[in-house]
Design a protein around this motif. Structure first.
Motif, mmCIF file in Angstrom:
data_model
loop_
_atom_site.group_PDB
_atom_site.id
_atom_site.type_symbol
_atom_site.label_atom_id
_atom_site.label_comp_id
_atom_site.label_asym_id
_atom_site.label_seq_id
_atom_site.Cartn_x
_atom_site.Cartn_y
_atom_site.Cartn_z
ATOM 1 N N GLN A 477 -70.011 45.964 -23.801
ATOM 2 C CA GLN A 477 -68.634 46.780 -23.435
ATOM 3 C C GLN A 477 -67.838 46.192 -24.052
ATOM 4 O O GLN A 477 -66.889 46.811 -24.628
ATOM 5 N N PRO A 486 -67.025 58.232 -27.463
ATOM 6 C CA PRO A 486 -66.883 58.588 -26.122
ATOM 7 C C PRO A 486 -68.404 58.473 -25.411
ATOM 8 O O PRO A 486 -68.484 58.039 -24.301
ATOM 9 N N THR A 489 -69.444 54.884 -24.688
ATOM 10 C CA THR A 489 -68.596 54.153 -23.579
ATOM 11 C C THR A 489 -69.006 54.652 -22.379
ATOM 12 O O THR A 489 -69.291 53.749 -21.420
ATOM 13 N N SER A 490 -69.182 56.002 -22.285
ATOM 14 C CA SER A 490 -69.526 56.559 -20.838
ATOM 15 C C SER A 490 -71.012 56.171 -20.345
ATOM 16 O O SER A 490 -71.135 55.763 -19.215
ATOM 17 N N GLU A 493 -70.717 52.868 -19.175
ATOM 18 C CA GLU A 493 -70.107 52.837 -17.845
ATOM 19 C C GLU A 493 -70.977 52.907 -16.877
ATOM 20 O O GLU A 493 -70.981 52.379 -15.666
ATOM 21 N N LYS A 494 -71.858 54.008 -16.967
ATOM 22 C CA LYS A 494 -72.850 54.493 -16.271
ATOM 23 C C LYS A 494 -73.893 53.413 -15.680
ATOM 24 O O LYS A 494 -74.379 53.021 -14.791
ATOM 25 N N SER A 545 -65.982 56.587 -7.556
ATOM 26 C CA SER A 545 -65.093 57.391 -8.033
ATOM 27 C C SER A 545 -65.166 58.990 -7.375
ATOM 28 O O SER A 545 -66.093 59.374 -6.713
#
Ligand code: ADP
Length: 675
Positions: A477, A486, A489-490, A493-494, A545
């Motif tokens: 990260q 993107p 990055t996602s 994150e997951k 979230s």
């Protein structure tokens, strides 16, 4: 001049009876026919002494008188002299006027006696009849006078009696009046008596006791109240019938014989919980009763009646039998399940334990342990908690269900037992009991410990590689910062979210295994609870979230507690709130100070919890079963751990919820927790 012969011839014709006698022996010298006819003799009497010729004159005065005339020369006469003479063979009384005339010579000596006589019998008889009639008349007169006198007297008496009767009549009238009065009083008292009898009958009729009276040896039912008729299953028609006809099903049962005996001996008979078979509504029914057969005697002292008074106790007896059966079933079940039973008298903490209870806790079956002995057997680590749980059950009616190890001393095996109890619902607190069962759970407990050890070990082992993965993801990260791909990055994150979830899960298992093995300890530090809540929200924001967090807290909330463990409780409540409510809903988080405690609450707008699940929510591995939660992952250990942690802090955790209305979980801890 006429000679003697001639004279005599003349005299012979004379009607007047004449005779001539001579001598002292009164020799009949001569007698005419008339004289001989008087004597009732014939002429043969001439020349005979008088005594010989007319012998019936002996004993009569006449011969004596003739002799006197002969000797004295004095004439003697008599009128209506009675002489007894036998004429025609019949001795009769004749009456004569007569004269004995002494015929004297010149010397004055008696030559002969001349006897003349007239029969005056008829005259005398007539006179006698007249005299008799006169006498009778005067007798009658006298009698009449007497009778008259008597009549008069009777009359007087009658008058007196009449007077007396008149008096009696008035007295009688008085008595009559009194009698009428008495009759009225009697009638009134009869009415009263009838009324009171009616009252007694009424009372008897409606009395809860079954009452009947039997008359005579045949036990004729004289009266029977409602209760007895109901027990017999009969109507009032049985009154007047002998008992054996009124209640025929009694034949063959002992009652008729007993009644007969009571009638003979005159002694009452008492029956206790006696079973009778009677036909009620056409069904043969068991009837139990306590009863007495009471004999009564008449004026002669003979038994004439027997009274039956019975208390029908069928329901009580059947209920007791059912209870006895239930107790027997329970005893069998507890024996089969190898359960020990016990109770504690709450007034004096006297413990009564079954033999099985004693053997479960490792004591001789014959030793009766006191409550203090039991507490001493509890493992040191559990002693305080067990005695406080029992106290809570006794004084606050809390349900008792606890597991702890016991040790009966050196050389005996340590055992794990489960003690379950409940306070009975007696109102009188003096006699209350906390009663329940005890169960040997050593094997299960050892299995659990083995399992916990295993889970602890596995979790511990999993933690190391997971920490490495987490570090690698963080490195990636950091490397990706400034990179505007993107997708990468996602994905990172997951990955981070999943790693956090897994870490939380593994921590949960680890904590649980530690807890169960008694290896969980508090590290108390001073920290700001508001800050902690805020930090946890930040840390878990990734998993939250989609939910809006509405967080309000007192500015500062300093407490002494185990920061990490309280943090895990808050984290658990937050992630549950998110898990069990729809996305986009708001989660309210509040924390504030109460008098001596700090309270944190988490409210969601989720699926809510049904009432019967609420009580078990904090149990280990408990998960609510429904469609909504089926798709949500979890093991049912989060709330269990949270509750344990709060309990160790001497705090409290609770939940309020309605299905479909969301839930509110809240815990509070003292401001200063001791380690
Ligand atoms: P899990 O890992 O299953 O969530 P928890 O011990 O945290 O285990 O929760 C036990 C059970 O309580 C859950 O399975 C869930 O059914 C219910 N539960 C917990 N929190 C909530 C909540 N906020 N709303 C609805 N149900 C909840």
């Amino acid at each position: 001049m006429l000679n003697t012969e001639r004279l005599l011839e003349i005299l012979a014709f004379s009607d007047q009876a004449t005779a001539i006698y001579t001598g002292e022996n009164v020799i009949i010298e001569w007698a005419n026919d008339a004289m001989i006819a008087f004597w009732g003799k014939d002429r043969g009497v001439i020349g005979q002494p008088m005594e010989q010729a007319v012998p019936e004159l002996r004993g009569q005065p006449f011969i004596g008188m003739l002799r006197d005339v002969w000797l004295s020369g004095k004439t003697c006469s008599g009128t209506e002299a009675a002489a007894q003479l036998r004429v025609n063979g019949v001795l009769r009384t004749f009456y004569y006027d007569f004269e004995y005339r002494a015929m004297l010579d010149d010397n004055g000596s008696t030559i002969c006696i001349l006897h003349t006589a007239d029969d005056v019998t008829e005259r005398v008889m007539n006179r006698k009849i007249i005299e008799e009639a006169g006498r009778r008349e005067s007798d009658l007169r006298m009698q009449v006078t007497e009778i008259n006198k008597e009549l008069e007297q009777t009359n007087n008496e009658l008058r007196n009696a009449n007077h007396f009767l008149a008096l009696s009549n008035t007295e009688l009238a008085d008595i009559n009046r009194e009698m009428v009065d008495t009759q009225l009083v009697l009638n009134r008292s009869l009415i009263e008596q009838a009324k009171s009898e009616a009252r007694i009958r009424f009372m008897l009729a409606d009395a809860p006791m079954a009452i009947s009276i039997f008359a005579g040896r045949d036990m004729v039912v004289e009266t029977a109240n409602k209760a007895v008729l109901a027990a017999w299953g009969k109507t009032g028609k049985v009154v007047g019938l002998p008992l054996r006809e009124a209640v025929p099903e009694l034949v063959g049962q002992p009652f008729l014989d007993i009644l007969d005996q009571v009638f003979t001996t005159g002694k009452p008979y008492y029956g206790n919980e006696v079973r009778a078979e009677l036909i009620q509504d056409g069904v043969r029914t068991e009837v139990y009763s306590n009863f007495v057969y009471q004999p009564f005697r008449d004026e002669t002292g003979e038994v004439s009646h027997i009274m039956l008074i019975a208390n029908i106790i069928t329901d009580e007896v059947l209920a007791r039998k059912q209870l006895e059966r239930a107790e027997e079933d329970l005893r069998m079940a507890t024996n089969a399940a190898e359960l020990g039973t016990w109770y504690l008298e709450t007034g004096n903490f006297h413990l009564v334990a079954s033999p099985r209870f004693r053997s479960i806790i490792g004591l001789d079956e014959h030793t009766s342990p006191a409550y203090e002995d039991l507490i001493q057997l509890v493992h040191d680590d559990y002693r305080d908690i067990v005695s406080s749980q029992i106290d809570a059950a006794v004084h606050m009616q809390a349900a008792l269900d606890t597991e702890f190890p016991v040790s009966a001393g050196e050389g005996t095996r340590n055992r794990w037992v489960r003690l379950v109890g409940k306070l009975d619902a007696l109102n009188d607190t003096r006699y209350r009991r906390l009663s329940g069962i005890i169960h040997d759970v050593t094997e299960r407990k050892l299995d659990e410990l083995r399992k916990n050890d295993f889970i602890g070990m596995v979790s511990h082992e999993l933690k190391t590689p997971l920490t490495s993965i987490k570090a690698y993801v963080q490195v990636l990260q950091n490397k990706m910062r400034g990179n505007d791909d993107p997708l990468l990055t996602s994905i990172l994150e997951k990955a981070d979210i999943q790693i956090r979830k897994m870490t939380a899960m593994i921590n949960g298992f680890l904590n649980m295994s530690r807890l169960e093995s008694g290896k969980i300890h508090l590290h108390v530090t001073r920290f700001d609870l508001s800050q902690l809540v805020s930090d946890v929200i930040d840390e878990t924001r990734v998993v939250l979230s989609g939910h809006a967090i509405d967080f309000r807290c007192d500015d500062e909330l300093p407490v002494n507690a185990d920061r990490e463990k309280i943090g895990s409780v808050i984290s658990n409540l937050l992630s549950n709130a998110a898990k069990y409510s729809g996305n986009e809903t708001t989660i309210e988080v509040r924390c504030h100070l109460t008098e001596h405690e700090a309270e944190v609450s988490v409210r969601d707008q989720g699926i809510g919890i049904r009432k019967h699940d609420l009580e078990k929510l904090f149990d280990r591995y408990y998960r609510v079963e429904n469609k909504a939660s089926d798709t949500i992952s979890g093991f049912g250990i989060g709330l269990y751990l949270s509750a344990e942690i709060i309990r160790r802090h001497n705090g409290a955790i609770h939940v309020e919820s309605e299905p479909g209305q969301g839930s509110r979980f809240a815990f509070s801890i003292p401001l200063n927790v001791k380690e």
